[in-house]
Design a protein around this motif. Structure first.
Motif, mmCIF file in Angstrom:
data_model
loop_
_atom_site.group_PDB
_atom_site.id
_atom_site.type_symbol
_atom_site.label_atom_id
_atom_site.label_comp_id
_atom_site.label_asym_id
_atom_site.label_seq_id
_atom_site.Cartn_x
_atom_site.Cartn_y
_atom_site.Cartn_z
ATOM 1 N N ALA A 42 1.015 -1.130 -0.103
ATOM 2 C CA ALA A 42 -0.197 -0.010 0.159
ATOM 3 C C ALA A 42 0.897 1.317 -0.056
ATOM 4 N N ARG A 43 1.965 1.101 0.634
ATOM 5 C CA ARG A 43 2.918 2.431 0.849
ATOM 6 C C ARG A 43 3.320 2.823 -0.378
ATOM 7 N N MET A 44 3.763 1.703 -1.312
ATOM 8 C CA MET A 44 4.497 2.060 -2.607
ATOM 9 C C MET A 44 3.266 2.451 -3.605
ATOM 10 N N LEU A 45 2.149 1.838 -3.419
ATOM 11 C CA LEU A 45 1.122 2.329 -4.324
ATOM 12 C C LEU A 45 0.624 3.706 -3.943
ATOM 13 N N LEU B 105 7.736 -4.738 -6.320
ATOM 14 C CA LEU B 105 7.510 -5.084 -7.287
ATOM 15 C C LEU B 105 5.872 -5.349 -7.630
ATOM 16 N N THR B 106 5.329 -5.913 -6.646
ATOM 17 C CA THR B 106 3.728 -6.435 -6.799
ATOM 18 C C THR B 106 3.081 -4.842 -6.688
ATOM 19 N N ALA B 107 3.213 -3.863 -5.905
ATOM 20 C CA ALA B 107 2.604 -2.662 -5.868
ATOM 21 C C ALA B 107 3.005 -2.039 -7.250
ATOM 22 N N GLY B 108 4.075 -1.898 -7.812
ATOM 23 C CA GLY B 108 4.321 -1.436 -9.015
ATOM 24 C C GLY B 108 3.459 -1.811 -10.263
#
Length: 340
Positions: free
Chosen positions: A38-41, A250-253
């Motif tokens: 969530a933070r990366m998103l 990676l998943t968030a990206g």
């Protein structure tokens, strides 16, 4: 309505002790797989709803920490012991002082969490199913049921899971599965470390319910299998401060790209760039979007010819820029007439 909903059964309160000018420097954050995603998103400009349990006094603190990071928190509040840890990093290495996985979800709490995740996931149309802090937090079959129900309702499902939870999610069907080579070995899904064996395992995961399969391989280029075949994606080499959180970034990206309407092949480039930047930082799931956008230009994508039966697996294209990725996903020959 948020761009992405994250199913995060048990976020973790993290307390890390570092040293600054010879004095203890104490950091308090929300953590866990879903939180790092969530933070990366949010850093990439996506709006995020987190569906989670908030347990006891730690849960009340976690709600404030999560909301302060810009998340919409849909929390099932319950009494009991929550997931938390205290780590001491003053000596340069991470030393565990205390850790707790928290308590398993009671049936009523699980039903309520399932309901809000289904409701908000169908509203956003894109859902990441993340793992819990403890192995016994909730039944693995929850992931099968939730993946199936979300996709029946028209939502896209992205999972970053391993073990029984991975198998359960596949039975429900997912749009994107991200897993590490190390996890495949630990789960007994990959017993031969050869490239041909890895591609065969990815094909099997594809047949079992994953429309697209992404396998991260540490410092090696990651691999993607979709309906058009295999591609190899190589991130720029960065100096490593902390490898933890790179897979979640990676998943968030990837999810951020899908939320913008990109294909999986386009979205994985953003994911690779986000993961590369995250290893340069001590903050998990962090990185500014401008740098990630610049790093996208250094990501190399190669389409692979897979002739495993003959022992041949090789790249057939060189560097492909992000703007040229759409061509890789188009099965038409170069001279085909474009429909108008």
């Amino acid at each position: 309505m948020s761009d992405v909903t994250i199913f995060a059964p048990s976020p973790t309160l993290t307390v890390t002790v570092e040293e600054h000018d010879g004095e203890p420097d104490i950091h308090l954050h929300a953590g866990g797989q879903g939180v790092w995603q969530a933070r990366m998103l949010v850093g990439l400009g996506a709006s995020v709803t987190m569906c989670c349990t908030l347990t006891g006094e730690i849960g009340r603190m976690l709600r404030h920490l999560l909301e302060d990071e810009g998340l919409t928190v849909v929390g099932v509040e319950r009494p009991g012991k929550a997931s938390a840890y205290v780590h001491d990093r003053r000596g340069g290495e991470r030393r565990i002082v205390a850790e707790s996985e928290g308590e398993p979800l009671a049936r009523h709490d699980l039903d309520e969490l399932y309901g809000v995740a289904l409701r908000d996931g169908l509203q956003s149309g894109l859902v990441i199913l993340s793992g819990p802090a403890g192995g016994e937090t909730l039944p693995a079959d929850t992931y099968r049921r939730l993946a199936a129900d979300l996709r029946r309702g028209g939502a896209k499902v992205v999972v970053d899971l391993a073990g029984k939870r991975l198998v359960a999610a596949l039975e429900g069907g997912v749009d994107v599965l991200k897993v590490s080579e190390e996890e495949l070995v630990a789960d007994g899904l990959l017993v031969d470390g050869s490239p041909a064996a890895l591609l065969a395992t990815m094909r099997d995961l594809h047949r079992r319910g994953a429309a697209a399969v992404i396998v991260s391989r540490g410092s090696k280029p990651l691999l993607l299998l979709d309906s058009d075949g295999f591609v190899e994606v190589e991130s720029p080499r960065m100096e490593v401060a902390d490898m933890r959180g790179a897979g979640d970034s990676l998943t968030a990206g990837v999810a951020a790209g899908l939320a913008r309407g990109e294909s999986v092949r386009e979205a994985v480039v953003t994911g690779a760039a986000a993961g590369a930047l995250n290893v340069t930082r001590h903050g998990l799931g962090t990185g500014d979007p401008e740098t990630i956008e610049q790093l996208r230009e250094s990501v190399t994508v190669r389409e692979l010819v897979d002739n495993s039966a003959a022992g041949v697996t090789q790249p057939v294209t060189g560097h492909v820029s992000p703007d040229g990725l759409a061509a890789l996903a188009d099965p038409r020959p170069p001279d085909a007439e474009v429909p108008r």
